[in-house]
Design an enzyme around this catalytic site. Structure first.
Site: not given
Length: 824
Positions: A57, A246, A378-379
């Site tokens: 990331e 994120c 994602n999350e």
């Protein structure tokens, strides 16, 4: 990656050096006895070649200023306040004479919005990253620039530092419209503080001012920084997950176009990142800086192929996470993203004659990249909204590409309402694989080695896409190593696992811990890197069932003082009372006579106002104040709390031993979206129990916490909110045994995460083995940390000649030891 609060915690300084296998200690009290019993006739889980991988990331300047080898910062003059409040289009540039960043129709192209107008007789100088542009004597550096000068000009390009010239200057004649110009430098000496300057005799327009080392990873153009890429390659990862994180599920889901207003805070969208670099979009990075997208999807796929890893891209599901928590209700936009995902699969796998395969081929890779897995989302903290959209992505992908495994996820934590709801939806929907993420304390990892023992063998498989134990000290890596023995033992459920984050530039840190650290001149593997490398290079093909005795231990009651705190919130506390189990009062404070009983150990601004204890700084984080005796046990804590202003709610602590070891009830945390009990252990936090919920401003809440032994019951306004029992032992001695099908070797992997050696009787169950084993040992002081100049956690190789059907081996204190035992 969830934005948890420990991410900027401090690390210890490394002091001790790694040790080889130690002899049995002279004093019996320095040794704990164990047994390991192996059953070579039984068959454990098969371990896939892709078991362990890496997650990339762009955080901590992992891409620009990191793995992406470009040495010029802000090469395209696209920095903006949308990226960071301190940025301008000339950030990292200094001007002599006249120069102006311009956004008008004279630009290089529509997606490259800003360029530099450089006046006659003027120059601009770039400072690079960290201390400057790093050059090494004798090595070549390739310069390029897009320039326009209708009246003609000569550009003089120089590489210098404060001590003088670093390479012979180059002169470039420019005339006419936009064109790309190139030059090559050979460094005459080494410097970490270089500056690249471009001067013009007459007015010129400049864009994409670039300087690359010729010596990139595999000598590829638009390539990767060699030392970082080689450290990743040395792990021998089975997969590469990219690009986030994120970055994927935050910001606008619109594209970068005139129709959308050239939005600069967007989710990571793959089509922005391919094609000629000068035509790629720019974007604000979620972590507070700019993304040039010079390192894009093509480069990720190419890197995965180069290191022999399975590519695993992640695309946005149109539900934001990482504290944003919004679902996009735009059916046309959803359909566009679903089509983009189908196009991505064609870009990766389609023939060179297909629409997107042709784009890949033009970029230099006519062969397919052999994509087999893709993550959607994602999350996400909104499991129902996420899953509704995930189903549409999955249906479209499976209809056109049934061979692709579509990976779902379970939110940002290891437990709690979001986690349970997401897993329920995934199980009921027959999802193939679920991505779990969690960052917890070393104690949590030691306590939860058996986490996957009870998972349904016929349910969705697990991709442990992000995990770490909140530190880069050896004690953190030891806890992770102990946990990894449980991952391998459950390789039939846990099919993929990757530590996170992967990279950190030491001068641009948003998150700790990280696996590989670097600056502009060097890189080094953390203690965690050494553990990951040891496991990844010695996986084996199948688990050989084994069992071990545990560590004798007695778990006493929860003891500790109490505390009050806030996080980006102003709050008032009153009527604090602590009562012992026998009814006697341990503390009673209505703050009518001040707050002399309280000690401030955190930040913020505390004062007594109108008979309440008030923290008034609505921006301060972790404002802990404590009171009472660390020896308190079996008590009831009552407090009245009122939120005055800010982003979150209350933090009420109990079992406080010191500033790094306590529990607290976090009410209205995570931007006032959920509440949880968190346990801090040596500064790292893990979630014990959590629920969705928020705290209202101006309302008084009655908070009660009942501690009995190791059981805790929590009440909010007289109603039971939840309870838990913290009675899992933090077992420091863990092991797993695997077999290498190619060599026939048994690989005995033992983690001894304690300050005493482990004298161990090993029974190989009648296996026919050679007497000599190859041994690799990692051992150091628990607080040791690898740095640029000191690497106390370093593997030591040796041989052990006492292997037999039954033999004794003493594993050093605070060690990870792998014995590769050949068959006879």
């Amino acid at each position: 990656m969830s934005r948890t609060r420990w991410r900027l915690g401090l690390s210890a300084t490394a002091l001790l050096t790694a040790t080889a296998v130690l002899p049995a200690p002279a004093h019996a009290e320095d040794v704990t006895d164990y047994t390991i019993t192996v059953d070579p006739a039984a068959q454990g889980a098969a371990i896939d070649d892709t078991m362990y991988g890496v997650f990339f990331e762009d955080i901590n300047r992992a891409a620009d200023g990191g793995l992406y080898a470009e040495l010029v910062q802000n090469r395209s003059f696209e920095y903006s306040t949308a990226d960071n409040a301190s940025y301008t289009p000339l950030t990292s540039w200094s001007v002599t004479g006249a120069a102006e960043a311009v956004n008008d129709s004279g630009r290089l192209n529509e997606r490259n919005r800003t360029y530099l107008s450089l006046g006659a007789g003027s120059s601009v100088t770039n400072a690079g990253y960290n201390t400057g542009i790093r050059v090494e004597q004798g090595k070549k550096y390739d310069f390029s620039v897009w320039a326009r000068a209708e009246g003609g000009t000569t550009l003089t390009v120089t590489l210098k530092d404060a001590a003088g010239t670093l390479a012979t200057a180059r002169q470039i004649a420019v005339k006419g419209g936009w064109a790309r110009y190139r030059a090559t430098f050979t460094a005459t000496r080494t410097s970490n503080r270089g500056r690249l300057a471009v001067a013009a005799t007459n007015a010129a327009a400049l864009d994409m001012v670039s300087l690359f080392p010729r010596d990139t990873y595999k000598n590829q153009p638009n390539g990767l920084r060699k030392d970082l890429a080689e450290k990743i390659e040395a792990l021998r990862p089975g997969f590469l997950r990219f690009p986030g994180g994120c970055l994927v599920n935050t910001g606008s889901m619109e594209d970068y176009s005139e129709a959308s207003g050239w939005q600069r805070e967007r989710s990571y969208q793959w089509k922005d990142t391919i094609g000629p670099v000068e035509q790629r979009a720019t974007n604000a990075n979620f972590w507070g800086y700019n993304q040039s997208y010079g390192l894009g999807y093509y480069e990720y796929f190419r890197f995965a192929e180069d290191i022999g890893a399975m590519p695993l891209p992640v695309v946005p599901a149109l539900v934001t996470g990482c504290g944003q928590n919004k679902a996009t209700d735009d059916e046309a936009l959803l359909k566009r993203h679903i089509q983009d995902t189908l196009d991505l699969i064609e870009f990766a796998n389609g023939p060179a004659t297909s629409t997107w395969g042709k784009v890949r081929a033009r970029m230099g890779h006519p062969r397919p990249f052999r994509l087999t897995h893709i993550g959607v989302g994602n999350e996400e903290n909104l499991p129902h909204e996420f899953y509704a959209r995930f189903q549409k992505f999955r249906a479209a992908i499976e209809a056109k590409y049934p061979e692709i495994t579509v990976v779902s996820n379970s939110g940002p934590d290891d437990s709690g309402t979001t986690f349970e709801t997401a897993w329920k939806l995934n199980r009921e929907g027959g999802v193939d694989m679920v991505d779990e993420h969690y960052y917890n304390s070393p104690q949590w990892f030691l306590q939860n080695n058996d986490r996957y023992d009870s998972y349904d063998r016929n349910g969705p498989k697990v991709f442990l896409g992000e995990y770490a134990s909140q530190g880069n000290a050896w004690k953190n890596a030891l806890a992770e190593a102990a946990y990894m023995t449980g991952l391998e033992r459950n390789a039939d459920v846990v099919k993929l696992a990757s530590y996170a984050p992967l990279l950190a530039n030491e001068d641009y840190v948003q998150w700790r811990p990280d696996m590989i650290w670097f600056n502009n001149r060097a890189s080094w593997g953390s203690a965690n890197y050494e553990v990951q490398k040891l496991f990844m290079n010695n996986v084996g093909d199948r688990v050989v069932p084994s069992r071990a005795t545990g560590t004798p231990s007695v778990s006493g009651p929860i003891t500790g003082a109490i505390g009050l705190s806030t996080w980006a919130t102003s709050a008032a506390y009153d009527d604090v009372k602590v009562t012992a189990a026998d009814g006697s009062t341990l503390l009673s404070d209505d703050f009518s006579d001040g707050a002399a009983r309280w000690k401030q150990v955190g930040g913020g601004s505390w004062s007594v106002q109108d008979g309440q204890y008030v923290q008034t700084d609505a921006a301060a984080e972790n404002t802990l104040v404590t009171a009472g005796d660390p020896a308190w046990k079996d008590y009831d804590l009552h407090v009245k709390a009122t939120k005055k202003s800010g982003k979150e709610g209350f933090l009420v602590a109990f079992g406080v031993k010191d500033t790094g070891n306590y529990y607290w009830w976090n009410l209205g945390g995570w931007n006032n979206t959920q509440s949880a009990v968190e346990q801090a252990s040596d500064g790292g936090k893990s979630t014990v129990i959590s629920k969705a919920g928020s705290i209202e401003t101006g309302r008084a809440y009655d908070i009660d916490i009942k501690v009995r032994g190791r059981q805790v019951t929590l009440y909010l306004d007289g109603q039971e909110w939840g309870r838990f029992t913290d009675d899992k032992p933090a077992e420091p001695f863990r092991q797993v045994v695997t077999r290498d099908a190619r060599t026939g070797e048994l690989i005995v992997k033992v983690v001894n995460a304690q300050d005493t050696a482990a004298r161990t009787a090993i029974d190989l169950g009648g296996a026919e083995v050679a007497s000599r084993a190859r041994v690799t040992t990692l051992a150091a002081d628990q607080d040791a940390v690898n740095t640029e100049t000191d690497t106390p956690v370093t593997p030591v190789s040796s041989t052990f000649s006492g292997v037999a059907d039954t033999f004794t081996y003493t594993f050093p204190a605070n060690s990870v030891t792998f014995l590769r035992i050949p068959r006879r």
